[in-house]
Scaffold this active site. Structure first.
Site, PDB file in Angstrom:
ATOM      1  N   ASP A  76      45.461  62.392 -14.400  1.00 23.51           N
ATOM      2  CA  ASP A  76      45.985  63.714 -14.084  1.00 23.51           C
ATOM      3  C   ASP A  76      47.139  64.051 -15.020  1.00 23.51           C
ATOM      4  O   ASP A  76      48.131  63.333 -15.080  1.00 23.51           O
ATOM      5  CB  ASP A  76      46.453  63.712 -12.633  1.00 23.51           C
TER       6      ASP A  76
ATOM      7  N   THR B 181      45.747  70.673 -15.439  1.00 27.73           N
ATOM      8  CA  THR B 181      47.066  70.300 -15.942  1.00 27.73           C
ATOM      9  C   THR B 181      46.997  69.755 -17.365  1.00 27.73           C
ATOM     10  O   THR B 181      47.884  70.003 -18.165  1.00 27.73           O
ATOM     11  CB  THR B 181      47.717  69.256 -15.026  1.00 27.73           C
TER      12      THR B 181
HETATM   13  P1  ADP Z   1      42.573  69.009 -16.264  1.00 30.12           P
HETATM   14  O1  ADP Z   1      43.758  68.211 -15.844  1.00 30.12           O
HETATM   15  O2  ADP Z   1      42.915  70.047 -17.272  1.00 30.12           O
HETATM   16  O3  ADP Z   1      41.791  69.549 -15.110  1.00 30.12           O
HETATM   17  P2  ADP Z   1      40.380  67.257 -16.640  1.00 30.12           P
HETATM   18  O4  ADP Z   1      40.471  65.889 -17.170  1.00 30.12           O
HETATM   19  O5  ADP Z   1      40.122  67.458 -15.180  1.00 30.12           O
HETATM   20  O6  ADP Z   1      41.678  68.010 -17.066  1.00 30.12           O
HETATM   21  O7  ADP Z   1      39.236  67.983 -17.457  1.00 30.12           O
HETATM   22  C1  ADP Z   1      38.876  69.299 -17.217  1.00 30.12           C
HETATM   23  C2  ADP Z   1      37.892  69.780 -18.227  1.00 30.12           C
HETATM   24  O8  ADP Z   1      36.655  69.084 -18.123  1.00 30.12           O
HETATM   25  C3  ADP Z   1      37.604  71.242 -17.975  1.00 30.12           C
HETATM   26  O9  ADP Z   1      37.622  71.948 -19.192  1.00 30.12           O
HETATM   27  C4  ADP Z   1      36.211  71.202 -17.368  1.00 30.12           C
HETATM   28  O10 ADP Z   1      35.500  72.382 -17.658  1.00 30.12           O
HETATM   29  C5  ADP Z   1      35.591  70.018 -18.023  1.00 30.12           C
HETATM   30  N1  ADP Z   1      34.505  69.457 -17.214  1.00 30.12           N
HETATM   31  C6  ADP Z   1      34.553  68.991 -15.957  1.00 30.12           C
HETATM   32  N2  ADP Z   1      33.348  68.564 -15.528  1.00 30.12           N
HETATM   33  C7  ADP Z   1      32.502  68.760 -16.568  1.00 30.12           C
HETATM   34  C8  ADP Z   1      31.088  68.525 -16.780  1.00 30.12           C
HETATM   35  N3  ADP Z   1      30.328  67.986 -15.830  1.00 30.12           N
HETATM   36  N4  ADP Z   1      30.565  68.845 -17.990  1.00 30.12           N
HETATM   37  C9  ADP Z   1      31.330  69.376 -18.942  1.00 30.12           C
HETATM   38  N5  ADP Z   1      32.645  69.622 -18.812  1.00 30.12           N
HETATM   39  C10 ADP Z   1      33.231  69.331 -17.646  1.00 30.12           C
END
Ligand code: ADP
Ligand code: MG
Length: 543
Positions: free
Chosen positions: A60, A93
């Site tokens: 996170d 985040t």
């Molecule tokens: P954040 O802290 O910004 O939420 P994450 O590590 O949760 O960071 O990553 C979020 C990113 O991953 C977003 O841009 C989301 O669209 C992408 N994402 C999440 N699940 C998938 C998936 N199954 N396929 C492609 N992209 C994904």
């Protein structure tokens, strides 16, 4: 000789001008590099070790940024936007930090070439407004009036939020649970009405949702085992009173002459305690909870009268019970009417793993629920808690705002294309600046590819081509190193996440670009801060 004018204290450091902006940008870049690899479903996690040796594993952005303990004054802005994104929408985040870093990186050449900050700032603001406007224009409204479809869209948003976390294998299981949990709440959906408890042991799938309050069995005295552990519609007394013998004596200084006098004191103490206990019994309360200890005499007294008691209940649990079951937390037993007693449909003590839990279900007042997380390692459960928190926040947001966009870089590519199109209609420096922001937005799909080990140039070319053809929801296909329609593939994110991320990132960019001087006063700064030059963000990484 000219008299020397001393304005600032000795040891004050000041640096200013263009080089100052550039060094601030460099510091931010160093921070971004720390969280870059955690983005997306194939992102890596970070193991952070604090000074006391406490280890935290997290994916996170906000958690990592908080633990980094950044001292660089400009780079702190990035920590703040990550925190605010966490508080405001709960997810996105990492994205917000990445976006801010990339905006700055794209603006750096302009600063170096001597474009004035104010012109850049104006363009960044304009670009972010255009982008936010475009999100609002193209976001897809889910059908709120159809409960089944509404629920499905919530589950999809929750699953996307968890897709990038450690628990991503179990995301179908958890997304249902998270949506159930949020649905149990009332209209305001207060976050503190979802209690999260962790019990080591068992599998992740053993995690359960209790529709009511649950907390760990508290410390108990002899006699506790004789108390009944199950009631239907009991009256519940919530106390802030110590039901123990020594209590009264400790609060006063007593001077005694004879043994008889001492005996009187002891007798009086028993009388006082028994009066309290009698009153509690007479009120009809079956369950007695107290923030303060309940001693062995009281425990035995309650056991003899088929009542249940628990002392030393943690404050937050007692408050949640009060909010759920009604009644009030009492500091005296003088007036125990029904209006100050709570109630619920059923109370029982339940064995969960190696722990015993007091479980209250069917609470009449506020709607509340408790998630009991199971799992192996402590760090793992903590990360699960954080991931569930992200998902809960997203579901809460999505319930109020039903507009969604496709994730996996699709929305960022679409915005990038839109900004490029708009920039062509503008003359002058602004054209270059807005198309630079358009380029910066591509960082999200690029990083998603890089983290998954894909050829990012290749995928980005495909994405650009598809978006130029008007296929706006095409994003990265994380499973098959390709591009795919992420709206169809159900990688959904509430549009609010993206709006907030772009807004916050552009604000942070403008803030950092508008600072052209740092003056450090040696006394007020706490001493060991870094010089405003260099790239000190890096030096303080607690690894
Ligand atoms: P954040 O802290 O910004 O939420 P994450 O590590 O949760 O960071 O990553 C979020 C990113 O991953 C977003 O841009 C989301 O669209 C992408 N994402 C999440 N699940 C998938 C998936 N199954 N396929 C492609 N992209 C994904
Ligand atoms: Mg996320």
């Amino acid at each position: 000789m000219q008299p020397q004018i001393i304005l600032l204290k000795e040891g004050t450091e000041a640096s200013q001008g263009r080089s100052q902006i550039i060094s601030n940008i460099n510091a931010c870049q160093a921070i971004v590099d720390c969280v870059r690899t955690t983005l997306g479903p194939r992102g890596m996690d970070k193991l952070m070790v604090e000074a006391q040796g406490k280890a935290t594993i997290s994916n996170d952005g906000a958690t990592i940024m908080k633990l980094l303990d950044v001292v660089h004054p400009a780079a702190k802005t990035l920590v703040d936007i990550a925190k605010s994104q966490d508080a405001e929408v709960g997810d996105g985040t990492t994205s917000v930090v990445l976006l801010a870093g990339e905006f700055l990186k794209q603006m750096k050449p302009f600063i170096e070439e001597g474009v004035h900050s104010q012109i850049i700032i104006r363009s960044v603001r304009k670009a972010s407004q255009l982008a936010i406007q475009h999100i609002n224009d193209i976001a897809v409204k889910t059908k709120k009036d159809d409960p089944k479809e509404h629920r499905q869209s919530l589950e999809k948003c929750a699953a996307t939020a968890m897709g990038s976390k450690l628990i991503n294998q179990q995301r179908d299981f958890f997304s249902k649970m998270v949506v159930d949990a949020v649905m149990l709440l009332d209209d305001l959906m207060p976050l503190n009405m979802i209690g999260i408890k962790k019990v080591p042991g068992g599998a992740l799938e053993d995690t359960l949702l209790v529709a009511g309050v649950a907390f760990k069995k508290t410390f108990s005295y002899a006699g506790f085992e004789m108390q009944p552990k199950q009631y239907v519609s009991p009256k519940i007394a919530l106390l802030n009173i110590e039901l123990e013998l020594k209590a009264e004596r400790d609060n006063a200084e007593i001077r005694l002459e004879t043994v008889e006098e001492y005996q009187k004191v002891v007798d009086a103490e028993w009388t006082i305690l028994y009066e309290k206990l009698e009153k509690l019994h007479a009120s009809g309360a079956k369950v007695v909870l107290s923030k303060l200890p309940i001693g062995d005499v009281a425990t035995q007294f309650f056991a003899d009268r088929d009542m249940f008691c628990a002392g030393r209940v943690p404050d937050e649990d007692l408050k949640r019970t009060m909010k759920a079951c009604g009644g009030s937390i009492l500091t005296t037993v003088a007036d125990l009417s029904d209006s100050v007693l709570g109630t619920c449909e059923s109370f029982e003590e339940r064995q969960i793993g190696g722990e015993r839990f007091n479980v209250f279900t069917g609470c009449p007042q506020a709607k509340t629920c408790t998630l009991i997380i199971r799992g192996g390692a402590e760090q793992f459960m903590e990360e699960t808690e954080r991931s569930l928190h992200d998902a809960i926040m997203i579901v809460r947001r999505a319930m109020k705002n039903d507009a969604v966009v496709a994730g996996g870089g699709a929305i960022e590519m679409e915005l990038s294309k839109h900004l490029r199109d708009v920039s062509r209609t503008i003359a002058g420096k602004e054209q270059m600046l807005i198309s630079a922001i358009a380029k910066a937005l591509e960082v999200i799909p690029r990083q998603l590819c890089d983290n998954a080990g894909f050829d990012s140039t290749n995928i980005l070319n495909k994405l650009r081509q598809k978006h130029a053809q008007g296929q706006r929801w095409i994003g990265v296909d994380i499973m098959n190193e390709d591009v795919i329609d992420n709206m169809e593939k159900c990688v959904w994110e509430p549009s609010l996440v993206k709006i907030n991320a772009i807004g916050a990132a552009s604000e942070a960019t403008c803030l950092i670009l508008s600072v052209d001087e740092t003056i450090k006063n040696p006394k007020s700064g706490g001493g060991d801060g870094p010089a405003p030059g260099g790239m000190p963000g890096r030096g303080r990484r607690p690894f």
